[in-house]
Design a protein around this motif. Structure first.
Motif, PDB file in Angstrom:
ATOM      1  N   GLU A 143       8.748  -4.416  -8.780  1.00 43.39           N
ATOM      2  CA  GLU A 143       7.609  -4.562  -9.679  1.00 43.39           C
ATOM      3  C   GLU A 143       7.264  -6.048  -9.784  1.00 43.39           C
ATOM      4  O   GLU A 143       8.138  -6.901  -9.779  1.00 43.39           O
ATOM      5  N   SER A 144       5.967  -6.329  -9.919  1.00 44.96           N
ATOM      6  CA  SER A 144       5.541  -7.723 -10.013  1.00 44.96           C
ATOM      7  C   SER A 144       5.994  -8.319 -11.342  1.00 44.96           C
ATOM      8  O   SER A 144       6.092  -7.625 -12.355  1.00 44.96           O
ATOM      9  N   THR A 145       6.279  -9.608 -11.315  1.00 44.34           N
ATOM     10  CA  THR A 145       6.772 -10.295 -12.504  1.00 44.34           C
ATOM     11  C   THR A 145       5.604 -10.768 -13.375  1.00 44.34           C
ATOM     12  O   THR A 145       4.724 -11.487 -12.891  1.00 44.34           O
ATOM     13  N   PRO A 146       5.594 -10.366 -14.645  1.00 47.02           N
ATOM     14  CA  PRO A 146       4.518 -10.835 -15.533  1.00 47.02           C
ATOM     15  C   PRO A 146       4.542 -12.359 -15.662  1.00 47.02           C
ATOM     16  O   PRO A 146       5.606 -12.979 -15.671  1.00 47.02           O
ATOM     17  N   ASN A 147       3.370 -12.962 -15.720  1.00 47.99           N
ATOM     18  CA  ASN A 147       3.213 -14.408 -15.919  1.00 47.99           C
ATOM     19  C   ASN A 147       3.798 -15.238 -14.780  1.00 47.99           C
ATOM     20  O   ASN A 147       4.191 -16.389 -14.977  1.00 47.99           O
ATOM     21  N   TYR A 148       3.898 -14.631 -13.602  1.00 48.73           N
ATOM     22  CA  TYR A 148       4.352 -15.374 -12.425  1.00 48.73           C
ATOM     23  C   TYR A 148       3.366 -16.511 -12.152  1.00 48.73           C
ATOM     24  O   TYR A 148       2.174 -16.384 -12.413  1.00 48.73           O
ATOM     25  N   TRP A 149       3.877 -17.635 -11.608  1.00 49.10           N
ATOM     26  CA  TRP A 149       3.037 -18.829 -11.478  1.00 49.10           C
ATOM     27  C   TRP A 149       1.917 -18.671 -10.465  1.00 49.10           C
ATOM     28  O   TRP A 149       0.894 -19.361 -10.560  1.00 49.10           O
ATOM     29  N   ARG A 150       2.081 -17.767  -9.497  1.00 46.13           N
ATOM     30  CA  ARG A 150       0.998 -17.536  -8.542  1.00 46.13           C
ATOM     31  C   ARG A 150       0.047 -16.470  -9.085  1.00 46.13           C
ATOM     32  O   ARG A 150       0.329 -15.821 -10.103  1.00 46.13           O
ATOM     33  N   ALA A 151      -1.061 -16.292  -8.387  1.00 50.37           N
ATOM     34  CA  ALA A 151      -2.048 -15.297  -8.827  1.00 50.37           C
ATOM     35  C   ALA A 151      -1.442 -13.901  -8.820  1.00 50.37           C
ATOM     36  O   ALA A 151      -0.499 -13.612  -8.069  1.00 50.37           O
ATOM     37  N   LYS A 152      -1.976 -13.037  -9.615  1.00 50.00           N
ATOM     38  CA  LYS A 152      -1.487 -11.661  -9.718  1.00 50.00           C
ATOM     39  C   LYS A 152      -1.643 -10.966  -8.363  1.00 50.00           C
ATOM     40  O   LYS A 152      -2.703 -11.014  -7.759  1.00 50.00           O
ATOM     41  N   PRO A 153      -0.601 -10.301  -7.861  1.00 51.13           N
ATOM     42  CA  PRO A 153      -0.717  -9.620  -6.576  1.00 51.13           C
ATOM     43  C   PRO A 153      -1.552  -8.347  -6.671  1.00 51.13           C
ATOM     44  O   PRO A 153      -1.782  -7.818  -7.769  1.00 51.13           O
ATOM     45  N   TYR A 154      -1.999  -7.868  -5.524  1.00 46.58           N
ATOM     46  CA  TYR A 154      -2.825  -6.651  -5.480  1.00 46.58           C
ATOM     47  C   TYR A 154      -2.029  -5.459  -5.993  1.00 46.58           C
ATOM     48  O   TYR A 154      -2.529  -4.639  -6.753  1.00 46.58           O
ATOM     49  N   PHE A 155      -0.772  -5.349  -5.558  1.00 48.51           N
ATOM     50  CA  PHE A 155       0.072  -4.228  -5.971  1.00 48.51           C
ATOM     51  C   PHE A 155       0.983  -4.651  -7.130  1.00 48.51           C
ATOM     52  O   PHE A 155       1.684  -5.655  -7.048  1.00 48.51           O
ATOM     53  N   ASP A 156       0.969  -3.871  -8.202  1.00 48.35           N
ATOM     54  CA  ASP A 156       1.887  -4.109  -9.316  1.00 48.35           C
ATOM     55  C   ASP A 156       3.284  -3.584  -9.001  1.00 48.35           C
ATOM     56  O   ASP A 156       4.275  -4.095  -9.518  1.00 48.35           O
ATOM     57  N   ARG A 157       3.339  -2.562  -8.151  1.00 48.12           N
ATOM     58  CA  ARG A 157       4.614  -1.890  -7.899  1.00 48.12           C
ATOM     59  C   ARG A 157       4.671  -1.406  -6.455  1.00 48.12           C
ATOM     60  O   ARG A 157       3.695  -0.878  -5.925  1.00 48.12           O
ATOM     61  N   ILE A 158       5.820  -1.625  -5.830  1.00 47.01           N
ATOM     62  CA  ILE A 158       6.047  -1.153  -4.462  1.00 47.01           C
ATOM     63  C   ILE A 158       7.314  -0.301  -4.472  1.00 47.01           C
ATOM     64  O   ILE A 158       8.334  -0.691  -5.048  1.00 47.01           O
ATOM     65  N   VAL A 159       7.251   0.855  -3.850  1.00 49.10           N
ATOM     66  CA  VAL A 159       8.400   1.761  -3.778  1.00 49.10           C
ATOM     67  C   VAL A 159       9.002   1.672  -2.384  1.00 49.10           C
ATOM     68  O   VAL A 159       8.312   1.867  -1.379  1.00 49.10           O
ATOM     69  N   ILE A 160      10.283   1.360  -2.322  1.00 50.86           N
ATOM     70  CA  ILE A 160      10.995   1.291  -1.051  1.00 50.86           C
ATOM     71  C   ILE A 160      11.895   2.515  -0.940  1.00 50.86           C
ATOM     72  O   ILE A 160      12.732   2.763  -1.818  1.00 50.86           O
ATOM     73  N   LYS A 161      11.731   3.270   0.138  1.00 48.06           N
ATOM     74  CA  LYS A 161      12.527   4.478   0.364  1.00 48.06           C
ATOM     75  C   LYS A 161      13.463   4.247   1.546  1.00 48.06           C
ATOM     76  O   LYS A 161      13.050   3.717   2.582  1.00 48.06           O
ATOM     77  N   PHE A 162      14.700   4.672   1.384  1.00 49.74           N
ATOM     78  CA  PHE A 162      15.657   4.616   2.482  1.00 49.74           C
ATOM     79  C   PHE A 162      15.665   5.976   3.176  1.00 49.74           C
ATOM     80  O   PHE A 162      16.034   6.987   2.569  1.00 49.74           O
ATOM     81  N   VAL A 163      15.224   5.989   4.428  1.00 47.66           N
ATOM     82  CA  VAL A 163      15.088   7.238   5.184  1.00 47.66           C
ATOM     83  C   VAL A 163      15.956   7.133   6.434  1.00 47.66           C
ATOM     84  O   VAL A 163      15.569   6.491   7.416  1.00 47.66           O
ATOM     85  N   PRO A 164      17.145   7.734   6.444  1.00 42.30           N
ATOM     86  CA  PRO A 164      18.076   7.571   7.570  1.00 42.30           C
ATOM     87  C   PRO A 164      17.558   8.087   8.904  1.00 42.30           C
ATOM     88  O   PRO A 164      17.864   7.523   9.950  1.00 42.30           O
ATOM     89  N   SER A 165      16.758   9.144   8.879  1.00 43.68           N
ATOM     90  CA  SER A 165      16.297   9.766  10.118  1.00 43.68           C
ATOM     91  C   SER A 165      14.997   9.142  10.613  1.00 43.68           C
ATOM     92  O   SER A 165      14.008   9.068   9.870  1.00 43.68           O
ATOM     93  N   GLU A 166      14.986   8.709  11.868  1.00 41.37           N
ATOM     94  CA  GLU A 166      13.771   8.150  12.448  1.00 41.37           C
ATOM     95  C   GLU A 166      12.669   9.212  12.541  1.00 41.37           C
ATOM     96  O   GLU A 166      11.495   8.925  12.310  1.00 41.37           O
ATOM     97  N   ALA A 167      13.046  10.432  12.862  1.00 42.83           N
ATOM     98  CA  ALA A 167      12.059  11.519  12.934  1.00 42.83           C
ATOM     99  C   ALA A 167      11.372  11.706  11.587  1.00 42.83           C
ATOM    100  O   ALA A 167      10.151  11.951  11.525  1.00 42.83           O
ATOM    101  N   ASP A 168      12.132  11.580  10.499  1.00 48.03           N
ATOM    102  CA  ASP A 168      11.546  11.709   9.163  1.00 48.03           C
ATOM    103  C   ASP A 168      10.625  10.535   8.854  1.00 48.03           C
ATOM    104  O   ASP A 168       9.589  10.701   8.203  1.00 48.03           O
ATOM    105  N   ARG A 169      10.980   9.331   9.306  1.00 47.95           N
ATOM    106  CA  ARG A 169      10.108   8.172   9.086  1.00 47.95           C
ATOM    107  C   ARG A 169       8.747   8.394   9.751  1.00 47.95           C
ATOM    108  O   ARG A 169       7.704   8.081   9.182  1.00 47.95           O
ATOM    109  N   ILE A 170       8.782   8.912  10.971  1.00 44.94           N
ATOM    110  CA  ILE A 170       7.541   9.170  11.697  1.00 44.94           C
ATOM    111  C   ILE A 170       6.710  10.226  10.978  1.00 44.94           C
ATOM    112  O   ILE A 170       5.487  10.087  10.808  1.00 44.94           O
TER     113      ILE A 170
END
Length: 306
Positions: free
Chosen positions: A1-28
């Protein structure tokens, strides 16, 4: 999640979800279903899978040269790879002209030096190695290693390019008289065996977070780099070159030392030279602004939807 009052401009995305997907077939599958926007990390997607996604509606592929090295790792502290003639023979036996189109598929380039091609001091002209079985067999005869010597080629499960490369390398080494068994290991088991020096032959990968020849040379080849020198190589001349030039401020002296270090490593055939990976990402066609830096980690701050 983006940090409130960060010194740089506000990013486009407030939140990014990272998923761990062990299978390459599932990633595709997740990419095709638009359930994820990008596949990143390692091993990510294999070149074969990326190739299959070329032209896929709603997706785009970004690929750039990078500093990731893939090589055939020979444990120089154990027979038969403590014999330089054997290591040279292996380099001549690697079917690199088959591996490049069938495994790398345009998403990487042939390795010509243990230093990455984008790294200062890299020299592509020093390596004499190309697929030449007659030369390889002659070197094996000079080595005195008996025909029928068994060797285990270790690879990591799920690293498809390594699995594919192993199937190309195995028959060529058997033509030299070795009996080659491919051993698939989990990533954790592979890394532990590598650090302990238990593996005799394996396919390795490395990316130097600092784009500097002596940073790269220290961790991969210095005798004091116990956990990362997977070839278990020890050479006093090379150690001295690295120690004396790690903090050298004269650029000409550093480059001359880097060239000498490469000559030592190529003449000694410490690595079986395979390929340099591209930095390649498959993502939603409307996603822009992802940053590529020397350490290959993705930066999402500037990312947005077009």
């Amino acid at each position: 999640e983006s940090t409130p009052n960060y010194w740089r401009a506000k990013p486009y995305f407030d939140r990014i979800v990272i998923k761990f997907v062990p299978s390459e077939a599932d990633r595709i599958l997740l990419l095709k279903r638009k359930a994820v926007d990008i596949v990143t990390g390692r091993p990510g997607l294999s070149p074969r899978s990326i190739k299959s996604l070329e032209g896929e509606p709603g997706l785009r592929i970004v690929t750039l040269p990078d500093t990731v090295c893939h090589w055939l790792c020979m444990n120089t502290s154990k027979p038969p790879f403590d014999n330089v003639k054997v290591r040279q023979a292996i380099n001549y036996a690697i079917p690199i002209q088959a591996i490049l189109p069938n495994v790398v598929q345009g998403y990487g380039t042939q390795m010509k030096s243990p230093l990455p091609s984008l790294m200062p001091g890299h020299q592509a002209s020093q390596s004499p190695y190309k697929h030449d079985l007659e030369k390889a067999r002659a070197l094996m005869r000079e080595s005195g290693v008996a025909a029928g010597t068994p060797i285990e080629l270790s690879i990591r499960v799920g690293w498809q390019p390594h699995e594919q490369a192993a199937t190309w390398i195995q028959p060529e080494l058997e033509k030299l008289g070795f009996k080659v068994t491919i051993e698939k290991k989990s990533d954790a088991a592979f890394r532990q065996a590598s650090m302990k020096g238990d593996q005799v032959l394996s396919i390795e990968a490395w990316q130097s977070w600092v784009n500097d020849p002596f940073f790269h040379l220290f961790f991969n080849f210095h005798s004091n780099a116990k956990g990362t020198n997977s070839s278990k190589y020890a050479n006093p001349e090379l150690d001295k070159l690295i120690d004396e030039n790690m903090h050298e401020i004269d650029p000409a002296k550093r480059m001359a030392a880097a060239h000498r270090a490469q000559k030592i490593l190529i003449d000694e055939a410490v690595w079986g030279l395979l390929w340099y990976d591209n930095w390649t990402r498959v993502m939603s066609a409307n996603l822009t602004g992802i940053e590529k830096r020397w350490d290959t980690f993705d930066r999402f701050y500037a990312m947005k939807r077009a």
